[in-house]
Design a protein around this motif. Structure first.
Motif: not given
Length: 168
Positions: A18-19, A21-22, A95, A97, A126-127, A130-131
């Motif tokens: 997730g990190h 991704d951002v 980011g 979520r 977040a995509s 990855n939320q």
């Protein structure tokens, strides 16, 4: 045109997909992204600050190469706006979520704006995949013997498992 510089702060204990991704999405918007790794001893990190900085650097090298953005990783302690000023950043990247993150983040953005009106806060959602990922959940799942391989990159996976499941 002036250089577009932003800071993306976090504890990164551990750095998650997730990190990343951002970070990847922010790097497409900026010329230089400073990832501020917060000391934050109050959260009881499993990794010391030096190792968190090392892991974030290792996990973001490919993103820098792919996007062409300069990515720096810096440990920090204290006010986020101070970190932004030190790096001449005009943007704080955060980011989000879920809606539950927004309440806290909007308050923090407002306080940072009052502390330094020259620094804007930008939120990146977040995509979908990855939320639900959070470092706290990743650590807890790992400590309880669960599979975290879809939540973190390979190097971080190995280091996290070594840290929470030491060999006897």
């Amino acid at each position: 045109m002036p250089e577009r510089i932003g800071v993306y702060p976090g504890t990164f204990d551990p750095v998650t997909n997730g990190h990343l991704d951002v970070i990847q999405r922010a790097a497409r918007l900026l010329d230089r992204l400073v990832i501020g790794v917060a000391t934050n001893a109050g959260k009881g990190p499993i990794f010391p600050i030096e190792e968190r900085v090392e892991l974030v650097r290792a996990e973001t090298d490919a993103i820098a190469a792919e996007t062409g953005a300069v990515i720096e990783v810096a440990p920090f302690e204290g006010l986020l706006v101070t970190l932004a000023r030190q790096h001449k950043a005009g943007m704080i990247v955060r980011g989000l979520r879920a809606v539950s993150d927004f309440d806290y983040e909007i308050q923090m953005a407002g306080m940072n704006r009052r502390l330094d009106s020259g620094v804007e806060t930008v939120f990146l959602m977040a995509s979908e995949r990855n939320q639900f990922i959070s470092s706290r959940f990743v650590k807890e799942i790992a400590q309880l013997g669960g599979d975290i391989s879809s939540f973190v990159p390979q190097l971080t996976l190995e280091r996290t498992l070594a840290r929470v499941r030491p060999k006897v």
